[in-house]
Scaffold this motif. Structure first.
Motif, PDB file in Angstrom:
ATOM      1  N   TYR B  54      83.497  37.667  79.504  1.00 46.48           N
ATOM      2  CA  TYR B  54      84.036  36.690  80.452  1.00 46.48           C
ATOM      3  C   TYR B  54      83.602  37.035  81.881  1.00 46.48           C
ATOM      4  CZ  TYR B  54      87.241  33.785  83.037  1.00 46.48           C
ATOM      5  OH  TYR B  54      87.751  32.867  83.902  1.00 46.48           O
ATOM      6  N   ASP B  65      84.576  30.611  90.172  1.00 47.87           N
ATOM      7  CA  ASP B  65      85.724  30.145  89.383  1.00 47.87           C
ATOM      8  C   ASP B  65      87.011  30.462  90.123  1.00 47.87           C
ATOM      9  OD1 ASP B  65      84.509  28.979  87.311  1.00 47.87           O
ATOM     10  OD2 ASP B  65      84.821  30.585  85.861  1.00 47.87           O
ATOM     11  N   GLU B 155      75.601  24.241  77.680  1.00 49.99           N
ATOM     12  CA  GLU B 155      75.688  24.488  79.114  1.00 49.99           C
ATOM     13  C   GLU B 155      74.467  25.256  79.612  1.00 49.99           C
ATOM     14  OE1 GLU B 155      78.401  27.513  80.569  1.00 49.99           O
ATOM     15  OE2 GLU B 155      79.018  26.185  82.204  1.00 49.99           O
ATOM     16  N   LYS B 216      75.400  30.138  77.149  1.00 53.23           N
ATOM     17  CA  LYS B 216      76.130  31.410  77.222  1.00 53.23           C
ATOM     18  C   LYS B 216      75.413  32.498  76.429  1.00 53.23           C
ATOM     19  CE  LYS B 216      80.481  28.944  77.749  1.00 53.23           C
ATOM     20  NZ  LYS B 216      81.739  28.511  77.146  1.00 53.23           N
ATOM     21  N   TYR B 262      81.489  36.783  70.651  1.00 54.00           N
ATOM     22  CA  TYR B 262      82.292  36.338  69.500  1.00 54.00           C
ATOM     23  C   TYR B 262      83.783  36.505  69.775  1.00 54.00           C
ATOM     24  CZ  TYR B 262      77.828  36.589  67.021  1.00 54.00           C
ATOM     25  OH  TYR B 262      76.523  36.408  66.631  1.00 54.00           O
ATOM     26  N   LYS B 263      84.131  36.699  71.037  1.00 50.83           N
ATOM     27  CA  LYS B 263      85.501  36.881  71.516  1.00 50.83           C
ATOM     28  C   LYS B 263      86.084  38.241  71.106  1.00 50.83           C
ATOM     29  CE  LYS B 263      85.634  32.847  73.415  1.00 50.83           C
ATOM     30  NZ  LYS B 263      85.616  32.721  74.875  1.00 50.83           N
TER      31      LYS B 263
END
Lengths: 122, 447
Positions: B54, B65, B155, B216, B262-263
């Motif tokens: 992140y 952000d 994106e 990403k 993959y989180k």
């Protein structure tokens, strides 16, 4: 026979909360890895995204103090379990052009567990 | 060959090498205030600089952000203080204000301008007071513009970044500017060789790169650097004495990497390169050419954030053509090479306790002039192991004064197996590599 059925029902009834707790516990882990960077589960604690406390059953764009995108404000969605599940699975399809950059959770088991956890947040 | 020329070349080289041995640790609660997110969202272990996937995206997105609440000042302050003990005293005090051993210093007191400056424009800029050298300087500069667009449902982030150190702009934890150790003693021993891309131009140059980050996953960057004039270096607090010289106009920096988040876990693999021609004496045309190529990779297990593991590895090969050093007598051979290898393995418990074990190995080709005094066999080879344990009590959601304060306390031990070419008597004066083993107790704080 009747006594056997009664015992089975009793055991099942006793096990259900445990099973639900297990799903919620797994869902907490899914939340930690998928959502926690941007969302808190504490009441009134907004991060880059609004708090998930009380999310199930809430109207979209209704957390006080959080600045939502126009598309979210105009979506008119109520986060029923079904609607929320659909959104988490593919957020950009449900509300295109929203600020949330999350791509979605495709694993059905994880989604079940996460929904189980989110429903405990109230 | 003039003696002064040789001395200057060696001094310049030592300066280049010395610059590679500085701390990169940083944590900027200004980002936390801007986004409403805790330090742990962007940083493994809840303290910078080790980025989570992140955090990688936050950086490549231009540091812009936010929680859209407005009224956030992009300012932070940070401090690194340390106590350094080496196995044997150093031959000389490392700076005018320190002793030959057991030095307690304020390594860095920094002011950061960090965060969104405009809609797509953000920065990570650090102005530092170096307590060991007792001077203030422009330390790190990263000013970037980034914009994203939808490309067939994927994106695509496009960005431009202005920075003052090749790889400073890189988002991955295995690139030279951001690899472990994140804190190093500013008054301990410096190994004798490093590649140019590993801090050799740090702070003395200005570069502009364009990059793209697709889906990403794919990161591609291309850029170039120009050297700052000695007068500009002096104005920025860097001093003229360690001017590495003038960069040629063809300086090329490139980077390509593939990453997947993959989180619960993530990985990246990549390649990096710098082609530079350096004119160490700005009054003479002779140049040294550097061709750096590196491979790096990293894996992070994040899980439910209660137990996290990361491993990073990098290898950089540098090919040198030392025309200027040869002409000035600073080197005996025209061609040479330097190879660097780094490996770091970390375990993090509850984003609070970290243990890291790392290995470093730097090797260079033989050159009796370039690696003369203080070296054995004309080689700069240095290798060792670093172990670190650190404690980060804050930086998580609900932490004390979050998002206003963060703290890390750490203990680091560096063991040298080889130093400047040998295990024993590397300097011809009886000094062994193990005599340079270093204990570092450090405190980092940020607000």
């Amino acid at each position: 026979m009747k006594a056997g059925c009664a015992l089975a029902c009793l055991l099942l009834a006793a096990a259900l909360p445990c099973l639900a707790d297990g799903a919620a516990e797994r869902g907490k882990d899914v939340y930690a890895s998928e959502c926690s960077d941007c969302h808190s589960v504490q009441p009134q604690k907004n991060k880059k995204g609004p708090t998930l406390f009380g999310i199930v059953g809430r109207r979209s764009a209704s957390v006080p103090g959080f600045r939502y995108s126009d598309v979210m404000r105009n979506s008119g969605i109520t986060w029923t379990p079904e609607q929320l599940r659909r959104y988490i699975a593919a957020p950009k399809q449900v509300i295109p052009h929203d600020r949330m950059k999350y791509d979605g959770l495709s694993d059905a088991g994880d989604l079940d567990d996460l929904m189980g956890y989110l429903q405990t947040l109230h | 060959m003039k003696a002064s020329g040789m001395a200057r070349a060696i001094t310049l080289l030592a300066g280049i090498l010395g610059m590679a041995w500085t701390s990169v640790a940083c944590a900027v609660p200004a980002y936390s205030r801007q986004t409403g997110q805790e330090c742990a969202a962007c940083h493994m272990g809840a303290y910078g600089p080790q980025l989570t996937p992140y955090g990688v995206r936050f950086k490549l997105g231009g540091y812009v952000d936010s929680d859209e609440q407005g009224g956030k000042l992009p300012l932070s302050a940070a401090l690194i203080a340390s106590f350094t003990h080496t196995a044997e005293n150093q031959a000389r005090a490392p700076t005018a204000s320190t002793k030959v051993n057991d030095n307690a210093v304020i390594d860095q007191a920094s002011l950061y301008v960090a965060g969104r400056l405009a809609a797509n424009l953000g920065t990570f800029t650090q102005i530092t007071y170096d307590g060991a050298e007792r001077k203030a300087m422009l330390d790190m500069l990263d000013l970037r513009y980034a914009s994203s667009l939808d490309l067939s449902g994927k994106e695509l982030v496009l960005g431009l970044v202005l920075d003052n150190n090749p790889t400073l702009q890189d988002p991955f934890n295995s690139s030279p500017a951001w690899s472990f150790p994140y804190v190093q003693s500013s008054v301990a021993f410096e190994p004798g060789a490093a590649t140019l891309i590993n801090g050799g131009l740090e702070q003395r140059v200005l570069g502009l790169s364009g990059y793209l980050f697709w889906n990403k996953s794919l990161y591609v960057e291309l850029g170039s650097y120009r050297s700052l004039s000695p007068a500009m270096q002096a104005r920025l607090g860097l001093g003229r004495e360690e001017d590495p010289g003038r960069l040629g106009s063809g300086t090329l920096y490139w980077r390509i990497a593939w990453t997947k988040d993959y989180k619960r876990h993530a990985f990246h693999v990549g390649a990096i390169g710098l082609n530079a021609s350096l004119q160490p004496d700005r009054g003479q045309p002779a140049r040294n050419d550097y061709r750096d190529v590196g491979l790096d990779a990293g894996y992070e297990y994040l899980g439910n954030r209660r137990h996290m593991v990361s491993v990073y590895a990098s290898y950089i090969h540098e090919r040198q053509t030392r025309g200027a050093l040869l002409a000035s007598g600073g080197a005996a051979r025209l061609h040479g090479r330097v190879d660097e290898f780094k490996l770091a393995l970390s375990y993090d418990l509850r984003e609070t306790w970290d243990v890291t074990l790392a290995r470093f190995d730097e090797r260079g080709s033989r050159d009796a002039m370039l690696y003369g005094d203080g070296y054995t066999g004309g080689r700069p080879d240095t290798a060792g192991t670093i172990a670190q344990v650190d404690w980060t009590p804050w930086g998580k959601e609900g932490s004390w004064h979050e998002p206003w304060a963060n703290l890390r306390l750490g203990l680091q031990y560096t063991r040298y197996d080889r130093f400047n070419g040998a295990r024993r008597n590397y300097d011809g004066q009886g000094r062994n590599a193990r005599d340079n083993d270093t204990w570092l107790l450090f405190l980092e704080a940020a607000l």
